[in-house]
Write a protein that holds these residues in place. Structure first.
Motif, PDB file in Angstrom:
ATOM      1  N   ILE A  68      59.285  17.971  77.197  1.00 50.95           N
ATOM      2  CA  ILE A  68      60.606  18.595  77.092  1.00 50.95           C
ATOM      3  C   ILE A  68      61.377  17.956  75.945  1.00 50.95           C
ATOM      4  O   ILE A  68      61.397  16.725  75.810  1.00 50.95           O
ATOM      5  N   ILE A 143      60.434  23.529  75.376  1.00 56.94           N
ATOM      6  CA  ILE A 143      59.160  23.171  76.011  1.00 56.94           C
ATOM      7  C   ILE A 143      58.101  23.246  74.925  1.00 56.94           C
ATOM      8  O   ILE A 143      57.938  24.275  74.276  1.00 56.94           O
ATOM      9  N   VAL A 202      61.667  17.617  84.310  1.00 54.07           N
ATOM     10  CA  VAL A 202      60.642  18.668  84.319  1.00 54.07           C
ATOM     11  C   VAL A 202      60.854  19.608  85.498  1.00 54.07           C
ATOM     12  O   VAL A 202      60.731  20.838  85.373  1.00 54.07           O
ATOM     13  N   ASN A 206      61.897  23.593  84.963  1.00 59.13           N
ATOM     14  CA  ASN A 206      61.074  24.672  85.527  1.00 59.13           C
ATOM     15  C   ASN A 206      61.930  25.653  86.330  1.00 59.13           C
ATOM     16  O   ASN A 206      61.678  26.863  86.325  1.00 59.13           O
TER      17      ASN A 206
END
Length: 342
Positions: A68, A143, A202, A206
Motif C-alpha cells: 500500500i 495498491i 491492509v 480492502n
C-alpha cells in the motif's frame, strides 16, 4: 564544505524524495526556506514521514506500507498546479478529495470536488494530477506490486472498468459516503507501528476496495438503464428521418444531447450498430408500405435510398420473404375480402 554546497546537496536530496511521488509538470521544484509543519495531515501515521514542499503553498508526504502507498497533499495554492504521479509498474489508486478541486487524467478525465473520491489505474503512462487554486486537502491510497493480479481476479467490476480496454468507464467521481468516511476515520487514527500498521491498513484498504466495487456495480446498472433508454430514443430519431438520404451520427447525437461515443455505446450494448439499425428501420418501412398501399415497388426502393439488388437481398434475409412476393400477396387481398384470408 561551503554553505552553498550544503544547500545544493540538501536540494538534491529533497528533489529525489519529492520526485519519487509527484513531479511538477510546468516548472522545477521550488523549495521554501523552512521545513513545512506536518500537523493537520489527514492520516496521522504520515506525520512520521518527512513532509516536503511540492509547490509554493502546497506540501506532500507519503509512506509505503507493504503493498500500500499512501500520499497526503495539503495546502493553499495561488494558481493551479499540475503534477505527474510517478509509480513503479501498474497501480490501482483511490483519490479522496476532502477540500478543494482536482482533475485526474489517465486517459479518462475525472473531476474531483470536495467530499468526492475516484478510482483510477496508473499504468504504462503516468497519471496527471491537476490541483486547483485555493485550499486543498487530498489523500491518495495506491495498491501496487504483485498483489494486483489477485485483486483483479477477485473484483470483477474493478477489473472490467479499470484494467481492460472497455469503453464504459466512470467519468465522474463518487461521493465520500458514510461507509467510506467511517473506514477513512479508522485509517486516519492508526498510529505508526512497524508491526501493527501493515496488517491494520491492509484490512481497511480492502474494505475501501469492496465499497469501490459496489459503486461500480451501481454505476453499471445506471449506465445500462440510461443506454437502453437512449437506444430507443435513437430509434425514434431514425424513424423520423427515415427518408433522409444520410442520417448522420453526429447530428443524431447532438439532437439527443449526448456524445457520439455514448450514442455508439448504446447500440453496441444491443450488439448492433447505428448503420445496421438504419437499414432495419428502412426495411421495416418498406414492408409497411408494401402491405398498406399500391405504390410501385421501384418507387419504394428509391424513396428509401436502396439499390434494387441490395434491397431484395437485405429484405429477403431480414424477413425470410421475397419483397415482390409480399407485394403480390398483400395487394391482391382487399380489406373486405375476408374469405381470401381463410
Amino acid at each position: 564544505m561551503s554553505l552553498h554546497q550544503k544547500n545544493g546537496n540538501l536540494n538534491d536530496k529533497l528533489n529525489a524524495s519529492v520526485n519519487h511521488i509527484l513531479k511538477p509538470c510546468l516548472h522545477d521544484l521550488i523549495f521554501c526556506p523552512e521545513t513545512p509543519k506536518v500537523e493537520g495531515l489527514y492520516f496521522h501515521f504520515l506525520e512520521a514521514e518527512e513532509t516536503k514542499w511540492i509547490a509554493p503553498g502546497l506540501k506532500a508526504t507519503y509512506k509505503d506500507v507493504e503493498h500500500i502507498r499512501v500520499v497526503g497533499i495539503k495546502g493553499n495554492l495561488e494558481q493551479p498546479e499540475a503534477f505527474e504521479l510517478l509509480h513503479e509498474g501498474d497501480m490501482l489508486w483511490m483519490a479522496f478529495q476532502f477540500l478543494g478541486k482536482s482533475i485526474i487524467n489517465n486517459g479518462t478525465v475525472q473531476h474531483l470536488t470536495a467530499a468526492e473520491y475516484v478510482g483510477f489505474k496508473n499504468g504504462e503512462n503516468n497519471t496527471i494530477l491537476q490541483i486547483d487554486r485555493g485550499k486543498t486537502w487530498l489523500s491518495l491510497i495506491g495498491i501496487r506490486g504483485d498483489k494486483l493480479p489477485a485483486l483483479q481476479a477477485e473484483y470483477e467490476k474493478i477489473t472490467g472498468f479499470l484494467f481492460t480496454n472497455e469503453s464504459m468507464r466512470p467519468d465522474k467521481a463518487f461521493p465520500i459516503g458514510y461507509k467510506q468516511k467511517r473506514i477513512l476515520d479508522k485509517i486516519q487514527g492508526l498510529p505508526y507501528g512497524a508491526y501493527s500498521l501493515p496488517a491494520k491498513i491492509v484490512y481497511h484498504v480492502n474494505q475501501l476496495v469492496e465499497l469501490f466495487e459496489e459503486e461500480l456495480v451501481l454505476f453499471e446498472d445506471k449506465v445500462n438503464h440510461a443506454e437502453v433508454a437512449l437506444y430507443y430514443r435513437a430509434l425514434d430519431y431514425i424513424k423520423q428521418h427515415i427518408l433522409y438520404r444520410k442520417i448522420l451520427r453526429k447530428e443524431m447525437a447532438d439532437h439527443l444531447c449526448v456524445t457520439e461515443k455514448t450514442l455508439t455505446r448504446a447500440f453496441s450494448q444491443k450488439k448492433t450498430t447505428i448503420r445496421q439499425m438504419i437499414q432495419v428501420a428502412r426495411l421495416d418501412k418498406a414492408r409497411e408500405w408494401i402491405r398498406q398501399n399500391d405504390r410501385p415497388l421501384e418507387e419504394i426502393i428509391a424513396d428509401l435510398h436502396f439499390e434494387e439488388a441490395d434491397f431484395i437481398t437485405a429484405y429477403s434475409t431480414l424477413f425470410n420473404s421475397n419483397p415482390e412476393e409480399d407485394c403480390k400477396k398483400h395487394r391482391r387481398t382487399k380489406p373486405g375480402d375476408i374469405d381470401a384470408l381463410r
